[in-house]
Motif scaffolding. Structure first.
Motif, PDB file in Angstrom:
ATOM      1  N   ALA A 155       0.831  -1.203   0.000  1.00  0.00           N
ATOM      2  CA  ALA A 155       0.000   0.000   0.000  1.00  0.00           C
ATOM      3  C   ALA A 155       0.868   1.257   0.000  1.00  0.00           C
ATOM      4  O   ALA A 155       1.719   1.434   0.872  1.00  0.00           O
ATOM      5  CB  ALA A 155      -0.919  -0.003   1.214  1.00  0.00           C
ATOM      6  N   GLY A 156       0.693   2.081  -1.017  1.00  0.00           N
ATOM      7  CA  GLY A 156       1.422   3.337  -1.097  1.00  0.00           C
ATOM      8  C   GLY A 156       2.840   3.239  -1.602  1.00  0.00           C
ATOM      9  O   GLY A 156       3.571   4.238  -1.625  1.00  0.00           O
ATOM     10  N   GLY A 157       3.290   2.065  -2.021  1.00  0.00           N
ATOM     11  CA  GLY A 157       4.670   1.969  -2.508  1.00  0.00           C
ATOM     12  C   GLY A 157       5.096   0.537  -2.767  1.00  0.00           C
ATOM     13  O   GLY A 157       4.310  -0.298  -3.199  1.00  0.00           O
ATOM     14  N   GLY A 158       6.360   0.281  -2.461  1.00  0.00           N
ATOM     15  CA  GLY A 158       6.893  -1.058  -2.691  1.00  0.00           C
ATOM     16  C   GLY A 158       8.408  -1.056  -2.673  1.00  0.00           C
ATOM     17  O   GLY A 158       9.049  -0.019  -2.428  1.00  0.00           O
ATOM     18  N   THR A 159       8.975  -2.219  -2.901  1.00  0.00           N
ATOM     19  CA  THR A 159      10.428  -2.376  -2.951  1.00  0.00           C
ATOM     20  C   THR A 159      10.821  -2.912  -4.313  1.00  0.00           C
ATOM     21  O   THR A 159      10.240  -3.890  -4.799  1.00  0.00           O
ATOM     22  CB  THR A 159      10.914  -3.348  -1.858  1.00  0.00           C
ATOM     23  OG1 THR A 159      10.603  -2.803  -0.572  1.00  0.00           O
ATOM     24  CG2 THR A 159      12.426  -3.561  -1.958  1.00  0.00           C
ATOM     25  N   LEU A 160      11.792  -2.261  -4.897  1.00  0.00           N
ATOM     26  CA  LEU A 160      12.324  -2.700  -6.184  1.00  0.00           C
ATOM     27  C   LEU A 160      13.723  -3.245  -5.963  1.00  0.00           C
ATOM     28  O   LEU A 160      14.599  -2.550  -5.437  1.00  0.00           O
ATOM     29  CB  LEU A 160      12.388  -1.530  -7.169  1.00  0.00           C
ATOM     30  CG  LEU A 160      13.043  -1.829  -8.523  1.00  0.00           C
ATOM     31  CD1 LEU A 160      12.249  -2.865  -9.299  1.00  0.00           C
ATOM     32  CD2 LEU A 160      13.199  -0.539  -9.339  1.00  0.00           C
ATOM     33  N   SER A 161      13.928  -4.497  -6.315  1.00  0.00           N
ATOM     34  CA  SER A 161      15.278  -5.058  -6.315  1.00  0.00           C
ATOM     35  C   SER A 161      15.627  -5.424  -7.751  1.00  0.00           C
ATOM     36  O   SER A 161      14.738  -5.681  -8.580  1.00  0.00           O
ATOM     37  CB  SER A 161      15.371  -6.288  -5.406  1.00  0.00           C
ATOM     38  OG  SER A 161      14.553  -7.327  -5.882  1.00  0.00           O
ATOM     39  N   ALA A 162      16.909  -5.447  -8.038  1.00  0.00           N
ATOM     40  CA  ALA A 162      17.336  -5.748  -9.399  1.00  0.00           C
ATOM     41  C   ALA A 162      18.647  -6.516  -9.367  1.00  0.00           C
ATOM     42  O   ALA A 162      19.553  -6.192  -8.594  1.00  0.00           O
ATOM     43  CB  ALA A 162      17.518  -4.465 -10.204  1.00  0.00           C
ATOM     44  N   LYS A 163      18.720  -7.530 -10.199  1.00  0.00           N
ATOM     45  CA  LYS A 163      19.972  -8.236 -10.403  1.00  0.00           C
ATOM     46  C   LYS A 163      20.609  -7.670 -11.667  1.00  0.00           C
ATOM     47  O   LYS A 163      19.986  -7.649 -12.727  1.00  0.00           O
ATOM     48  CB  LYS A 163      19.754  -9.736 -10.531  1.00  0.00           C
ATOM     49  CG  LYS A 163      21.057 -10.517 -10.658  1.00  0.00           C
ATOM     50  CD  LYS A 163      20.813 -12.024 -10.686  1.00  0.00           C
ATOM     51  CE  LYS A 163      22.141 -12.779 -10.778  1.00  0.00           C
ATOM     52  NZ  LYS A 163      21.930 -14.252 -10.833  1.00  0.00           N
ATOM     53  N   VAL A 164      21.844  -7.217 -11.542  1.00  0.00           N
ATOM     54  CA  VAL A 164      22.564  -6.608 -12.677  1.00  0.00           C
ATOM     55  C   VAL A 164      23.890  -7.324 -12.834  1.00  0.00           C
ATOM     56  O   VAL A 164      24.691  -7.382 -11.892  1.00  0.00           O
ATOM     57  CB  VAL A 164      22.797  -5.101 -12.441  1.00  0.00           C
ATOM     58  CG1 VAL A 164      23.514  -4.496 -13.641  1.00  0.00           C
ATOM     59  CG2 VAL A 164      21.477  -4.379 -12.189  1.00  0.00           C
ATOM     60  N   GLY A 169      27.392 -12.973 -17.133  1.00  0.00           N
ATOM     61  CA  GLY A 169      26.925 -13.339 -15.802  1.00  0.00           C
ATOM     62  C   GLY A 169      27.922 -13.007 -14.717  1.00  0.00           C
ATOM     63  O   GLY A 169      27.693 -13.323 -13.542  1.00  0.00           O
ATOM     64  N   CYS A 170      29.019 -12.363 -15.062  1.00  0.00           N
ATOM     65  CA  CYS A 170      30.057 -12.030 -14.087  1.00  0.00           C
ATOM     66  C   CYS A 170      29.486 -11.093 -13.014  1.00  0.00           C
ATOM     67  O   CYS A 170      28.753 -10.155 -13.326  1.00  0.00           O
ATOM     68  CB  CYS A 170      31.239 -11.383 -14.788  1.00  0.00           C
ATOM     69  SG  CYS A 170      32.022 -12.471 -16.005  1.00  0.00           S
ATOM     70  N   PRO A 171      29.822 -11.323 -11.732  1.00  0.00           N
ATOM     71  CA  PRO A 171      29.183 -10.617 -10.624  1.00  0.00           C
ATOM     72  C   PRO A 171      29.716  -9.206 -10.413  1.00  0.00           C
ATOM     73  O   PRO A 171      30.903  -8.921 -10.613  1.00  0.00           O
ATOM     74  CB  PRO A 171      29.509 -11.500  -9.426  1.00  0.00           C
ATOM     75  CG  PRO A 171      30.827 -12.124  -9.775  1.00  0.00           C
ATOM     76  CD  PRO A 171      30.761 -12.375 -11.262  1.00  0.00           C
ATOM     77  N   ILE A 172      28.840  -8.337  -9.958  1.00  0.00           N
ATOM     78  CA  ILE A 172      29.183  -6.958  -9.620  1.00  0.00           C
ATOM     79  C   ILE A 172      29.144  -6.837  -8.098  1.00  0.00           C
ATOM     80  O   ILE A 172      28.105  -7.097  -7.474  1.00  0.00           O
ATOM     81  CB  ILE A 172      28.189  -5.983 -10.273  1.00  0.00           C
ATOM     82  CG1 ILE A 172      28.280  -6.088 -11.803  1.00  0.00           C
ATOM     83  CG2 ILE A 172      28.450  -4.552  -9.815  1.00  0.00           C
ATOM     84  CD1 ILE A 172      27.211  -5.301 -12.535  1.00  0.00           C
ATOM     85  N   THR A 173      30.283  -6.471  -7.501  1.00  0.00           N
ATOM     86  CA  THR A 173      30.399  -6.372  -6.047  1.00  0.00           C
ATOM     87  C   THR A 173      31.243  -5.156  -5.682  1.00  0.00           C
ATOM     88  O   THR A 173      32.095  -4.720  -6.478  1.00  0.00           O
ATOM     89  CB  THR A 173      31.058  -7.631  -5.450  1.00  0.00           C
ATOM     90  OG1 THR A 173      32.342  -7.826  -6.064  1.00  0.00           O
ATOM     91  CG2 THR A 173      30.207  -8.873  -5.679  1.00  0.00           C
ATOM     92  N   PRO A 174      31.071  -4.607  -4.473  1.00  0.00           N
ATOM     93  CA  PRO A 174      31.880  -3.461  -4.059  1.00  0.00           C
ATOM     94  C   PRO A 174      33.370  -3.818  -4.024  1.00  0.00           C
ATOM     95  O   PRO A 174      33.769  -4.797  -3.379  1.00  0.00           O
ATOM     96  CB  PRO A 174      31.356  -3.152  -2.651  1.00  0.00           C
ATOM     97  CG  PRO A 174      29.973  -3.704  -2.639  1.00  0.00           C
ATOM     98  CD  PRO A 174      30.038  -4.943  -3.479  1.00  0.00           C
ATOM     99  N   GLY A 175      34.182  -3.048  -4.733  1.00  0.00           N
ATOM    100  CA  GLY A 175      35.617  -3.266  -4.753  1.00  0.00           C
ATOM    101  C   GLY A 175      36.053  -4.481  -5.542  1.00  0.00           C
ATOM    102  O   GLY A 175      37.246  -4.812  -5.563  1.00  0.00           O
ATOM    103  N   GLY A 176      35.126  -5.162  -6.201  1.00  0.00           N
ATOM    104  CA  GLY A 176      35.456  -6.375  -6.938  1.00  0.00           C
ATOM    105  C   GLY A 176      36.002  -6.092  -8.324  1.00  0.00           C
ATOM    106  O   GLY A 176      36.240  -4.941  -8.711  1.00  0.00           O
ATOM    107  N   MET A 177      36.214  -7.165  -9.087  1.00  0.00           N
ATOM    108  CA  MET A 177      36.680  -7.022 -10.465  1.00  0.00           C
ATOM    109  C   MET A 177      35.745  -6.103 -11.248  1.00  0.00           C
ATOM    110  O   MET A 177      36.170  -5.288 -12.050  1.00  0.00           O
ATOM    111  CB  MET A 177      36.751  -8.408 -11.113  1.00  0.00           C
ATOM    112  CG  MET A 177      37.200  -8.408 -12.564  1.00  0.00           C
ATOM    113  SD  MET A 177      38.950  -7.989 -12.782  1.00  0.00           S
ATOM    114  CE  MET A 177      39.713  -9.479 -12.085  1.00  0.00           C
TER     115      MET A 177
END
Length: 247
Positions: A155-164, A169-177
């Motif tokens: 109600a009134g909003g929601g949560t948006l999550s996204a896989k990028v 398919g190589c992973p994106i991480t803080p300080g990673g490759m």
């Protein structure tokens, strides 16, 4: 020249060109821009090889295999003439039956397992009978990012999550490759009234390649979501669009 010899010569001239063809192996790979090879983990890549001048189909198939050796592809200095693709790196190999130098058109579409994120890359090159295109092979580059949104409304909003991820398919991480701090993930909502709301940034959510943002103060109804991902260091970008509902 005897009559038999003359007939044999004429028959040779009239014989199909394929009788003189030489088996010619051609290996094809797709390399994600700023990343590794695209393989089975992302659903593979559809490949077609055609004669660019006649349109005749020479071969078709699917790139299978893995993303390859991260060190060789991303970290080690490249020495001219040294392949970066090991036997595990995703590839499609066809044996062409050609009898003359042939201008070959390659079309590669992938990653097949990621729906609208898949792109088609095309290229052309001359292939000579009996001269294999091997080693790294015929490598085409796939620019782009795979963006997969997931909306949970309330109600009134929601949560948006996204896989990028990268196209491999190589992973994106803080300080990673592939450093999450260098990626801009923005959501734009267009409401039931047709007016777009200001863009909202998604933040890294603590799990590889996952970003999230919460939305509040939204009116009930159907919205159009435009989600973009961008890396200014490489100009790599990806887009996803879908309809979402605020209950």
């Amino acid at each position: 020249m005897t009559m038999f010899a003359r007939l044999a010569a004429v028959a040779a001239l009239l014989a199909p060109a394929a009788a003189w063809a030489e088996p010619t192996p051609v290996t094809v790979r797709m390399l994600a821009h700023d990343a590794k090879f695209v393989g089975e983990a992302m659903g593979g890549v559809a490949v077609s090889l055609t004669d660019a001048r006649t349109g005749a189909r020479l071969a078709e198939g699917t790139i299978r295999g893995e993303t390859g050796d991260t060190g060789k592809i991303m970290a080690q200095p490249r020495v001219r003439g040294t392949p970066i693709a090991g036997p595990e790196a995703g590839a499609f190999t066809a044996v062409l039956d050609i009898s003359a130098p042939t201008l070959v058109r390659l079309e590669a579409r992938g990653p097949l397992g990621k729906g609208e994120a898949a792109i088609t890359v095309s290229s052309m090159r001359w292939v000579l009978p009996g001269k294999a295109v091997d080693g790294d092979g015929w490598v085409v580059e796939a620019p782009g990012l795979v963006v997969e949104p997931n909306w949970t409304g309330r109600a009134g909003g929601g949560t948006l999550s996204a896989k990028v991820t990268l196209m491999c398919g190589c992973p994106i991480t803080p300080g990673g490759m592939w450093n999450a701090d260098r990626y801009e993930i923005l959501a734009r909502l267009t409401g039931p009234d047709g007016k777009p709301a200001p863009a909202k940034a998604l933040a890294y959510a603590g799990e590889a390649s996952t970003f999230r943002a919460d939305f509040a103060g939204l009116a009930k109804g159907r919205y159009r979501l435009l989600l973009t991902a961008y890396n200014p260091d490489t100009d790599n970008a990806g887009v996803a669009e879908q309809e979402i509902v605020v209950p």
